[in-house]
Design an enzyme around this catalytic site. Structure first.
Site, PDB file in Angstrom:
ATOM      1  N   VAL A  25       3.398  -2.508   5.764  1.00 25.51           N
ATOM      2  CA  VAL A  25       3.976  -2.096   5.211  1.00 25.51           C
ATOM      3  C   VAL A  25       5.375  -2.419   5.061  1.00 25.51           C
ATOM      4  CG1 VAL A  25       6.014  -2.233   7.556  1.00 25.51           C
ATOM      5  CG2 VAL A  25       3.399  -2.398   8.381  1.00 25.51           C
ATOM      6  N   LYS A  26       5.581  -1.575   4.389  1.00 28.76           N
ATOM      7  CA  LYS A  26       6.340  -1.677   3.125  1.00 28.76           C
ATOM      8  C   LYS A  26       8.312  -2.001   3.681  1.00 28.76           C
ATOM      9  CE  LYS A  26       6.566   0.660  -1.619  1.00 28.76           C
ATOM     10  NZ  LYS A  26       6.660   1.783  -2.261  1.00 28.76           N
TER      11      LYS A  26
END
Ligand code: E4P
Length: 220
Positions: free
Chosen positions: A82-83
């Site tokens: 997850v960015k």
């Protein structure tokens, strides 16, 4: 050094995979938008093609929403990272999701101080954008070197993902600096192959070989 492909385009990904040198993919909202397919759907498609880390950026900007969206993205596939952007809310979400064992790539990092925050918040990856710093007259590679040195000083497990790379020289400099990963757009990855002496050398090898063996074959 791991190589990630900086793309959300499936054809580009399929083109590089046979080379056997790509360890993962990074996407961002601009790259996803270019493909015209909603984020989750495109991330699923990418994960179906490559067995490696696939970074997917949350669209929310508020911590609680980022956490909710981050959980959803992480649930899409075991390889999703997850960015989150390097904002106060992003760092809060990073701490919370990292505590839950979700791997986070903290993106839009432009200073060593910011990179310290990402490491303290338990990020799996930090993405300093070298090229965008160069664009405004600041040495982006210096930032990569500083972050690698600082993380080493304290044995932070956060890996440095050199992002926004624009040239083969930058890739080499990032490798020399000790960046764990470089993310490269398709054109840049493809250009790493190029060297005029390789082309000329191969041409000469084949010419020399064919002169003897093709002529021999014909004369028989
Ligand atoms: C990284 O994850 C980003 O997607 C990317 O490297 C940004 O590169 P750009 O500055 O060329 O857009």
């Amino acid at each position: 050094m791991k190589f990630f492909l900086d793309t959300a385009n499936l054809d580009e990904l399929r083109a590089v995979l046979p080379w056997g040198i790509v360890d993962g993919v990074t996407t961002n909202p601009s790259l996803i938008a270019k493909e015209g397919v909603p984020l989750e759907e495109q991330i699923r498609r990418i994960c179906d093609i490559i067995d490696g880390d696939v970074s997917a950026t949350v669209i929310s900007t508020e911590a609680k929403e980022m956490i909710r969206e981050g959980r959803k993205l992480a649930g899409l596939h075991k390889n999703v990272v997850v960015k989150l952007p390097l904002t106060r809310d992003g760092i809060e979400a990073c701490s919370s999701l990292s505590d839950d064992g979700i791997r986070i790539n903290v993106t839009l990092c432009f200073s060593a101080a910011q990179a310290l925050l990402a490491a303290k918040a338990g990020a799996y990856l930090v993405s300093p954008f070298a090229g965008r710093l160069d664009d405004i007259g600041i040495d982006g590679m210096n930032l990569i070197r500083d972050i690698v040195a600082i993380y080493r000083n304290f044995s932070f497990p956060t890996q440095v993902l050199a992002a926004s790379l624009r040239s083969p020289l930058q890739v080499v400099e990032a490798a020399k600096a000790g960046a764990h990963i470089g993310t490269l757009p398709f054109k840049l990855m493809d250009s790493l192959f190029n060297h005029p002496l390789t082309d000329r050398g191969l041409e000469q090898f084949l010419a020399d070989y064919n002169k003897v063996f093709q002529e021999t074959a014909v004369s028989r």
